[in-house]
Design a protein around this motif. Structure first.
Motif, PDB file in Angstrom:
ATOM      1  N   ARG A   1      19.585  14.846  15.990  1.00 48.29           N
ATOM      2  CA  ARG A   1      19.458  16.220  16.479  1.00 48.29           C
ATOM      3  C   ARG A   1      19.256  17.203  15.327  1.00 48.29           C
ATOM      4  NH1 ARG A   1      23.299  13.957  20.226  1.00 48.29           N
ATOM      5  NH2 ARG A   1      22.854  14.496  22.415  1.00 48.29           N
TER       6      ARG A   1
ATOM      7  N   MET B   1      21.893  22.447  18.038  1.00 45.00           N
ATOM      8  CA  MET B   1      21.709  20.990  18.012  1.00 45.00           C
ATOM      9  C   MET B   1      22.157  20.305  19.301  1.00 45.00           C
ATOM     10  SD  MET B   1      24.709  19.738  15.346  1.00 45.00           S
ATOM     11  CE  MET B   1      24.460  17.980  15.671  1.00 45.00           C
ATOM     12  N   TRP B   2      23.245  20.781  19.899  1.00 42.80           N
ATOM     13  CA  TRP B   2      23.764  20.097  21.094  1.00 42.80           C
ATOM     14  C   TRP B   2      23.064  20.551  22.367  1.00 42.80           C
ATOM     15  CZ3 TRP B   2      25.859  15.981  19.485  1.00 42.80           C
ATOM     16  CH2 TRP B   2      26.672  15.954  18.345  1.00 42.80           C
TER      17      TRP B   2
END
Length: 202
Positions: free
Chosen positions: A156, A170-171
């Protein structure tokens, strides 16, 4: 055009139980081993010039069936290692929620800003991963294809770097076990992400 497949490792018991693995060195579970075996078929249509893994066993076990089928020797590259969750490596999400709910929220909503007392923060992990990634690409033949088995967090971070997204995003990307990200590099236009979180054929 160079083609790079970034594949997340197969499932581990910790994945299934909701444990933050980070730098913990956990093997695949039964489902993960089946996912690794399925990768042989999923990758059957593409040439693979080289196969790389991190130094954690879950990536090496994921790569093993494909390596055997192709007659390749996987190269262990420590720079492909997962991000660290610091003091929370190896801890269950429920435990973190009970002991430090603010930190758990920050891990997923603003990960680039949270201090986990880790040996390596996310900015450093991204730099480490990016240097590793670009070094491997630099070594490729002009029309080559490589496959790197790595980790959900690090992959990611690499995608964020390619797309110019802040680490805090990123998540917002899903990446299932043994899903892949296909990245290509052209001489004129650099890197682009062609496929993301793909569980189909490579």
């Amino acid at each position: 055009m160079k083609t790079i497949y970034l594949v997340r490792h197969g499932e581990t018991l910790a994945n299934r139980q909701g444990i933050l693995q980070g730098w913990s060195n956990n093997p695949l579970d039964d489902t993960g081993r089946k996912q690794a075996a399925a990768l042989v078929t999923r990758a059957s249509r593409v040439p693979v010039d080289a196969l790389y893994t991190s130094d954690l066993i879950r990536t090496q076990e994921t790569a093993a069936p494909l390596a055997a089928a192709r007659g390749l020797e996987p190269m262990v590259v420590p720079g492909l290692r997962e991000i660290s969750f610091g003091k929370w490596d190896g801890h269950h999400l429920k435990e973190i929620q009970e002991k430090d709910p603010d930190t758990l929220r920050d891990i997923f909503l603003k990960p680039g800003q949270v201090d986990l007392a880790a040996e390596e923060n996310l900015a450093a992990s991204q730099e480490r991963g990016w240097k590793t990634f670009t070094d491997l690409v630099e070594e490729m033949e002009p029309n080559g294809t490589i496959l790197c088995v790595s980790h959900g967090g690090l992959i990611r971070l690499l995608v964020c770097r390619i797309l110019g997204f802040p680490i805090d995003n990123m998540w917002r990307m899903s990446l299932a076990n043994t899903a892949f990200v296909q990245v290509v590099q052209t001489e004129d236009y650099g890197f682009r992400v062609d496929r993301l979180n793909d569980m189909g054929m490579l």
